[in-house]
Write a protein that holds these residues in place. Structure first.
Motif, PDB file in Angstrom:
ATOM      1  N   ARG A  51       0.843  -1.190   0.000  1.00  0.00           N
ATOM      2  CA  ARG A  51       0.000   0.000   0.000  1.00  0.00           C
ATOM      3  C   ARG A  51       0.881   1.243   0.000  1.00  0.00           C
ATOM      4  O   ARG A  51       0.890   2.003   0.953  1.00  0.00           O
ATOM      5  N   ASP A  53       1.818   4.603  -2.320  1.00  0.00           N
ATOM      6  CA  ASP A  53       1.349   5.380  -3.464  1.00  0.00           C
ATOM      7  C   ASP A  53       2.495   5.676  -4.422  1.00  0.00           C
ATOM      8  O   ASP A  53       3.574   6.045  -3.980  1.00  0.00           O
ATOM      9  N   PRO A  54       2.316   5.541  -5.708  1.00  0.00           N
ATOM     10  CA  PRO A  54       1.077   5.061  -6.323  1.00  0.00           C
ATOM     11  C   PRO A  54       0.982   3.540  -6.247  1.00  0.00           C
ATOM     12  O   PRO A  54       1.969   2.834  -6.437  1.00  0.00           O
ATOM     13  N   ILE A  55      -0.201   3.060  -5.946  1.00  0.00           N
ATOM     14  CA  ILE A  55      -0.463   1.625  -5.923  1.00  0.00           C
ATOM     15  C   ILE A  55      -0.699   1.210  -7.361  1.00  0.00           C
ATOM     16  O   ILE A  55      -1.609   1.717  -8.010  1.00  0.00           O
ATOM     17  N   GLY A  79      -8.067   3.947  -5.661  1.00  0.00           N
ATOM     18  CA  GLY A  79      -6.814   4.574  -6.044  1.00  0.00           C
ATOM     19  C   GLY A  79      -5.769   3.620  -6.595  1.00  0.00           C
ATOM     20  O   GLY A  79      -4.584   3.917  -6.572  1.00  0.00           O
ATOM     21  N   ARG A 103     -11.163   3.741   0.307  1.00  0.00           N
ATOM     22  CA  ARG A 103      -9.941   3.407   1.040  1.00  0.00           C
ATOM     23  C   ARG A 103     -10.200   3.615   2.527  1.00  0.00           C
ATOM     24  O   ARG A 103     -10.861   4.567   2.932  1.00  0.00           O
TER      25      ARG A 103
END
Length: 170
Positions: A51, A53-55, A79, A103
């Protein structure tokens, strides 16, 4: 792997692709449900990523074109970016929407607490249905002395039924 699932094992129909947020484990997951159009048991396979970002998860749109909207939904609500997706844009929320609302770490505009459901909305762990607070309830007004349990239809039928060899049509 998805190409092998389709070509080597014959799962030519992808019926569902959905995201799961494992906040405590710091992971996001995509879950896919594939079937053979010739019949048989289905196959569920998953991809789990950190987890961070970016996933990112590879898009399956080239393998199963029907996954298009489902990947867009997972992007919009969770996301997860699908690398190789030709049109990855919001599908449910508007383009200016901030964040991804499903989320577990997303804070809604009137953020109250770190955990959901918020205590102010479910005091003592008990809830009350909004319908029970509505004075009109189901919004029906029956005539005086009318009992819907004892009501019987009288008069002419307004439709006819015809029986065919296999079933009755009304």
């Amino acid at each position: 792997m998805a190409t092998a699932v389709r070509d080597e094992f014959g799962f030519d129909l992808l019926t569902a692709a959905t995201a799961v947020d494992y906040l405590a484990e710091n992971k996001m997951e995509m879950v896919y449900h594939a079937f053979k159009t010739t019949g048989g048991a289905g196959l569920i396979f998953r991809v789990q990523v950190e987890r961070v970002d970016p996933i990112e998860v590879p898009s399956l749109i080239e393998i199963w074109p029907g996954v298009d909207f489902q990947e867009r939904e997972a992007w919009d609500l969770y996301g997860i970016k699908f690398t190789g997706h030709p049109d990855l844009r919001r599908i449910l929320m508007w383009e200016g929407f901030e964040g991804h609302p499903l989320r577990k770490d997303w804070k809604e505009p009137f953020f109250e607490e770190e955990v959901k459901p918020f205590k102010s909305r479910w005091p003592d762990g008990q809830h009350t249905f909004a319908e029970n607070k509505n004075p009109f309830r189901d919004n029906l007004n029956f005539p005086k002395d009318f009992d819907p349990e004892k009501y019987e239809v009288t008069g002419k039928k307004i439709f006819t039924c015809r029986r065919t060899r296999h079933h009755e049509r009304c």
